[in-house]
Design a protein around this motif. Structure first.
Motif, PDB file in Angstrom:
ATOM      1  N   GLU A  48       0.845  -1.190   0.000  1.00  0.00           N
ATOM      2  CA  GLU A  48       0.000   0.000   0.000  1.00  0.00           C
ATOM      3  C   GLU A  48       0.887   1.250   0.000  1.00  0.00           C
ATOM      4  N   GLY A  49       0.347   2.343  -0.512  1.00  0.00           N
ATOM      5  CA  GLY A  49       1.088   3.591  -0.505  1.00  0.00           C
ATOM      6  C   GLY A  49       1.781   3.864  -1.825  1.00  0.00           C
ATOM      7  N   THR A  50       2.736   4.798  -1.794  1.00  0.00           N
ATOM      8  CA  THR A  50       3.371   5.258  -3.025  1.00  0.00           C
ATOM      9  C   THR A  50       4.891   5.122  -2.993  1.00  0.00           C
TER      10      THR A  50
END
Length: 286
Positions: A48-50
């Motif tokens: 998850e996330g960037t």
């Protein structure tokens, strides 16, 4: 002349994840038209996330060359291009007078925990093409020549070698060749371009009685013609004709005229570059 002109060790750089930078370095600003080389990964990113995403940012005066060994990335640019790059492909983005792009980790690659590894390189455009119209070109791995020479497996990424021709667009004489050597194998190196660099992904090779380890970049002499390995190795050979004059690098910009670099900085700071459709995040200039 010595077969090895210089041995270059990588410098770690954090661009949101750690890369090994090999060009430019003091005393070696280019090898043929290549003015920049980062070895990315292998790196794993959170599901998850960037983390690992490179937000949109501008370029001028160069062509970016992206080549992955493993994993996948998604390229988007201000021309409206959306292109997923997979191992063995070549993404060639010609910045010319100016382009903006982002490179992001696809969600399925994140969730699978798959490592990403590859090379990001820049080609300085000839002076006559520095302000050309920007363009994007994708070449699937299946379109690039691949062949065996004894215990060597080769993939021709750019240019010509051993009677093979890559379809990748060039602006000046350019060579970019990926190679893998089995244990005990040797490779005769193409010598038809004036400047050549040899980079090792893994393993070690011998050249002129010297042992070269993974992670090293060699600037080769004109007479360097063969490498060999005891236990196996892989890497790339790249180079080409010398640049047609000095090039200056400033952040993501390349130019033969320093004034053009300042203009590009001003254009980015004042929102004059076209942006990637649907993206709002961007990298501010340092």
């Amino acid at each position: 002349m010595n077969d090895i002109v210089r041995r270059i060790q990588p410098v770690s750089k954090d661009i949101g994840f750690v890369v090994r930078r090999l060009l430019p370095v003091m005393g070696t600003r280019s090898i043929g038209p290549f003015v920049f080389l980062d070895h990315m990964g292998p790196a794993h990113f959170a599901a998850e996330g960037t983390a690992g995403d490179v937000r949109q940012h501008p370029h001028i005066g160069l062509a970016t060359v992206t080549y992955l060994r493993q994993g996948e990335m998604m390229h988007r640019d201000s021309l409206g291009t959306e292109q997923r790059i997979t191992p063995g492909d070549i993404n060639l983005m010609v910045a010319g007078r100016g382009i903006v792009h982002s490179e992001r980790v696809p969600a399925d690659i994140r969730q699978a925990g798959q490592a990403i590894e590859g090379l990001q390189m820049w080609l300085a455009l000839p002076q006559a093409d520095e302000a050309c119209e920007p363009s994007f070109h994708h070449y699937a791995a299946s379109t690039l020549p691949t062949w065996q020479e004894g215990g060597a497996r080769l993939q021709l990424l750019i240019g010509n070698a051993a009677n093979h021709q890559s379809p990748v667009r060039t602006f000046a004489p350019t060579l970019y060749l990926s190679w893998q050597l089995a244990a005990g194998a040797s490779l005769t190196l193409p010598t038809h371009v004036a400047e050549r660099g040899l980079y090792l992904f893994d393993g070690s090779v011998q050249i002129s009685g010297e042992t070269i380890q993974a992670g090293e970049l060699l600037v080769l002499g004109e007479q360097a013609s063969q490498i060999s390995t005891a236990a196996g190795a892989s890497g790339v050979l790249f180079g080409g004709a010398p640049l047609d004059g000095p090039r200056y690098l400033d952040w993501n910009f390349v130019a033969s005229d320093r004034n053009r670099l300042q203009q590009a900085r001003d254009d980015w700071a004042n929102g004059r570059f076209a942006m990637v459709n649907g993206e709002s995040e961007f990298i501010p200039q340092p």
